[in-house]
Each structure stands twice: as structure tokens, then as C-alpha cells.
Design a protein around this motif. Structure first.
Motif, PDB file in Angstrom:
ATOM      1  N   ARG A 128       0.818  -1.210   0.000  1.00  0.00           N
ATOM      2  CA  ARG A 128       0.000   0.000   0.000  1.00  0.00           C
ATOM      3  C   ARG A 128       0.851   1.259   0.000  1.00  0.00           C
ATOM      4  O   ARG A 128       0.415   2.301  -0.496  1.00  0.00           O
ATOM      5  CB  ARG A 128      -0.939  -0.035   1.206  1.00  0.00           C
ATOM      6  CG  ARG A 128      -2.020  -1.094   1.047  1.00  0.00           C
ATOM      7  CD  ARG A 128      -2.717  -1.427   2.341  1.00  0.00           C
ATOM      8  NE  ARG A 128      -3.699  -2.490   2.125  1.00  0.00           N
ATOM      9  CZ  ARG A 128      -4.331  -3.126   3.106  1.00  0.00           C
ATOM     10  NH1 ARG A 128      -4.083  -2.805   4.362  1.00  0.00           N
ATOM     11  NH2 ARG A 128      -5.205  -4.062   2.835  1.00  0.00           N
ATOM     12  N   THR A 129       2.056   1.151   0.532  1.00  0.00           N
ATOM     13  CA  THR A 129       2.947   2.305   0.525  1.00  0.00           C
ATOM     14  C   THR A 129       3.577   2.511  -0.845  1.00  0.00           C
ATOM     15  O   THR A 129       3.666   3.639  -1.341  1.00  0.00           O
ATOM     16  CB  THR A 129       4.049   2.145   1.584  1.00  0.00           C
ATOM     17  OG1 THR A 129       3.451   1.981   2.871  1.00  0.00           O
ATOM     18  CG2 THR A 129       4.958   3.370   1.616  1.00  0.00           C
ATOM     19  N   LEU A 130       3.994   1.416  -1.474  1.00  0.00           N
ATOM     20  CA  LEU A 130       4.709   1.515  -2.745  1.00  0.00           C
ATOM     21  C   LEU A 130       3.790   1.370  -3.959  1.00  0.00           C
ATOM     22  O   LEU A 130       4.097   1.883  -5.035  1.00  0.00           O
ATOM     23  CB  LEU A 130       5.805   0.446  -2.806  1.00  0.00           C
ATOM     24  CG  LEU A 130       6.959   0.644  -1.815  1.00  0.00           C
ATOM     25  CD1 LEU A 130       7.831  -0.599  -1.761  1.00  0.00           C
ATOM     26  CD2 LEU A 130       7.779   1.856  -2.196  1.00  0.00           C
ATOM     27  N   GLY A 131       2.667   0.645  -3.818  1.00  0.00           N
ATOM     28  CA  GLY A 131       1.746   0.485  -4.933  1.00  0.00           C
ATOM     29  C   GLY A 131       2.243  -0.419  -6.038  1.00  0.00           C
ATOM     30  O   GLY A 131       1.655  -0.463  -7.118  1.00  0.00           O
ATOM     31  N   ASP A 132       3.309  -1.165  -5.789  1.00  0.00           N
ATOM     32  CA  ASP A 132       3.877  -2.042  -6.808  1.00  0.00           C
ATOM     33  C   ASP A 132       4.284  -3.353  -6.137  1.00  0.00           C
ATOM     34  O   ASP A 132       5.114  -3.350  -5.223  1.00  0.00           O
ATOM     35  CB  ASP A 132       5.091  -1.378  -7.450  1.00  0.00           C
ATOM     36  CG  ASP A 132       5.731  -2.235  -8.530  1.00  0.00           C
ATOM     37  OD1 ASP A 132       6.393  -3.231  -8.183  1.00  0.00           O
ATOM     38  OD2 ASP A 132       5.572  -1.903  -9.720  1.00  0.00           O
ATOM     39  N   ALA A 190      12.279   1.009   4.745  1.00  0.00           N
ATOM     40  CA  ALA A 190      12.725   0.367   3.506  1.00  0.00           C
ATOM     41  C   ALA A 190      11.909   0.874   2.316  1.00  0.00           C
ATOM     42  O   ALA A 190      12.452   1.107   1.229  1.00  0.00           O
ATOM     43  CB  ALA A 190      12.607  -1.151   3.625  1.00  0.00           C
ATOM     44  N   CYS A 191      10.598   1.051   2.530  1.00  0.00           N
ATOM     45  CA  CYS A 191       9.738   1.571   1.460  1.00  0.00           C
ATOM     46  C   CYS A 191      10.109   3.014   1.118  1.00  0.00           C
ATOM     47  O   CYS A 191      10.214   3.380  -0.061  1.00  0.00           O
ATOM     48  CB  CYS A 191       8.276   1.502   1.890  1.00  0.00           C
ATOM     49  SG  CYS A 191       7.613  -0.163   2.037  1.00  0.00           S
ATOM     50  N   LEU A 192      10.275   3.829   2.141  1.00  0.00           N
ATOM     51  CA  LEU A 192      10.602   5.234   1.901  1.00  0.00           C
ATOM     52  C   LEU A 192      11.959   5.373   1.208  1.00  0.00           C
ATOM     53  O   LEU A 192      12.131   6.227   0.335  1.00  0.00           O
ATOM     54  CB  LEU A 192      10.596   6.011   3.222  1.00  0.00           C
ATOM     55  CG  LEU A 192       9.248   6.081   3.953  1.00  0.00           C
ATOM     56  CD1 LEU A 192       9.373   6.911   5.225  1.00  0.00           C
ATOM     57  CD2 LEU A 192       8.160   6.647   3.057  1.00  0.00           C
ATOM     58  N   ARG A 227       1.978   9.738   2.604  1.00  0.00           N
ATOM     59  CA  ARG A 227       1.547   8.398   2.220  1.00  0.00           C
ATOM     60  C   ARG A 227       1.798   7.400   3.354  1.00  0.00           C
ATOM     61  O   ARG A 227       0.929   6.596   3.690  1.00  0.00           O
ATOM     62  CB  ARG A 227       2.287   7.945   0.959  1.00  0.00           C
ATOM     63  CG  ARG A 227       1.710   6.666   0.369  1.00  0.00           C
ATOM     64  CD  ARG A 227       2.574   6.055  -0.710  1.00  0.00           C
ATOM     65  NE  ARG A 227       3.026   6.999  -1.715  1.00  0.00           N
ATOM     66  CZ  ARG A 227       3.691   6.631  -2.805  1.00  0.00           C
ATOM     67  NH1 ARG A 227       3.962   5.364  -3.025  1.00  0.00           N
ATOM     68  NH2 ARG A 227       4.089   7.536  -3.688  1.00  0.00           N
ATOM     69  N   ALA A 228       2.970   7.464   3.956  1.00  0.00           N
ATOM     70  CA  ALA A 228       3.297   6.534   5.038  1.00  0.00           C
ATOM     71  C   ALA A 228       2.348   6.708   6.216  1.00  0.00           C
ATOM     72  O   ALA A 228       1.874   5.731   6.804  1.00  0.00           O
ATOM     73  CB  ALA A 228       4.740   6.741   5.489  1.00  0.00           C
TER      74      ALA A 228
END
Length: 214
Positions: free
Chosen positions: A53-57, A96-98, A149-150
Motif C-alpha cells: 500500500r505504501t509503494l503500490g507495486d 525500507a519503502c521510503l 503516504r506513510a
């Protein structure tokens, strides 16, 4: 004459209680080769949901979760017990996502672009090709700056309290509230077309993204 059946052992009658996350992490630090695997089994689905949900991929999310668990495995001794193990893991996954988002230099959509999209009544494109509401919400989240977003993913989509999200993001609670408010305001015109759809209530309950004006 048949012998009477043996009484079950005390161990069978009282099976060992499941170890807590903190106990598993301590066992891992002390050399238990299986303890960390149990932590991964318990929490990987939720960590995957946060990353996706954070990265969308999906591919990026899978890589981020893998990076996060490798980091947690190697840095387990840095856990001080000041927060729950799940909070610690979420922090590592979110970071890690950010990091991935920053490395890719994802450009948030400007406010005038959001207004233009709303005037056309065109939802943000769903790059996964899915047309389900949940994926529309995930796609819309991709227009937000990384910090907003986070915060929204943790509070509105994962159900974290503002205080718990603040622990994960390591910022004051007021900062989380502010980021969520700004993020919701930017999402409102993008997702306004969902207001009159019968499954809007499902979005609000399952995903938690509230379509607020202003």
C-alpha cells in the motif's frame, strides 16, 4: 491381563505456551536458528500489506519486505524493548519503502494537477490494471508525498492509532495528524467519484481512507 493405559505426561497435558515476539527475538540473538523464521511467519503478511500500500507495486513491495527482514535479522540486537516488536518491524519496513521511493525520486502530483483531474472526473490510473476500489485507493495514494503516504497507510489503511503510527515513524503525534489531514485533503478530489458508488462503504471500512473535503 492388559496393563492400564499410561497416564499422559504432564508435558502433554500442559503444552508449552507460544513464545512472544520479544522472546523469539531474544532467542534469535542467543543463537536459536528457528526463532526469527517464526517471527517472519507471524508478521510477513501484515508487513507485505504495509509495503504494497505504501509503494503500490507488488515487485517493489516484495523487495522492500525482503530488505526489511534481512535488516531486522542482522540488527536484532538493536531492539531495546522500548516498543513492541511489531512496531519495530513496521518501522524497518516503512523505512525500507521510503528509501526505495526516495531512490526512485517519485514526484508527487502537484495540487493543480489534482484539481484538473477532479474537473475531468477522471480517477488516477490504476497501474496494476485492476478496477477494484481497493486498487483505486492504492493507486491514488501514489500521488502523495512519501511522508503523507506513510502516515495514511499506517493510520487509515492499517488501523494504527496516531500514537502508534508516531512511534513507527519516529515523529510527534501532531505531525502524524497533520500529515494525515493533508493527505486526505489531496485524495478527496481524486476519489470523489467513489462517493456515489455502492461499494464506497467497503472502502471506508476495509481501507479506512476517508473522503473528506478540505
Amino acid at each position: 491381563m492388559n496393563s492400564p493405559p499410561e497416564n499422559p505426561s504432564e508435558a502433554d497435558q500442559n503444552p508449552r505456551p507460544e513464545r512472544s515476539d520479544a522472546e523469539l527475538l531474544t532467542s534469535h540473538i542467543n543463537g536459536d536458528p528457528h526463532a526469527f523464521s517464526e517471527i517472519v511467519k507471524r508478521h510477513r503478511d501484515r508487513m507485505w500489506a504495509v509495503a504494497l500500500r505504501t509503494l503500490g507495486d507488488p515487485d517493489e513491495a516484495a523487495d522492500a519486505v525482503q530488505d526489511a527482514f534481512v535488516s531486522a535479522y542482522r540488527k536484532a540486537e538493536s531492539f531495546r524493548g522500548e516498543a513492541a516488536v511489531t512496531t519495530w518491524l513496521h518501522r524497518i519496513v516503512v523505512n525500507a519503502c521510503l528509501d526505495r521511493m526516495r531512490r526512485k525520486s517519485v514526484r508527487p502530483v502537484a495540487d493543480d494537477e489534482l484539481i484538473e483531474a477532479a474537473e475531468r472526473d477522471t480517477p488516477m490510473p490504476d497501474h496494476t490494471g485492476e478496477r477494484e476500489v481497493s486498487m483505486e485507493v492504492t493507486a491514488a495514494l501514489r500521488v502523495l508525498p512519501t511522508d503523507q503516504r506513510a502516515a495514511l497507510v499506517l493510520v487509515d489503511m492499517m488501523g494504527y492509532s496516531v500514537e502508534d503510527a508516531a512511534q513507527v515513524l519516529q515523529v510527534p503525534s501532531g505531525t502524524v495528524k497533520s500529515r494525515c489531514a493533508r493527505g486526505r485533503a489531496k485524495l478527496a478530489p481524486i476519489l470523489s467519484h467513489l462517493r456515489n458508488r455502492s461499494d464506497l462503504s467497503r472502502v471506508s471500512s476495509a481501507k479506512g481512507v476517508e473522503l473528506r473535503d478540505g
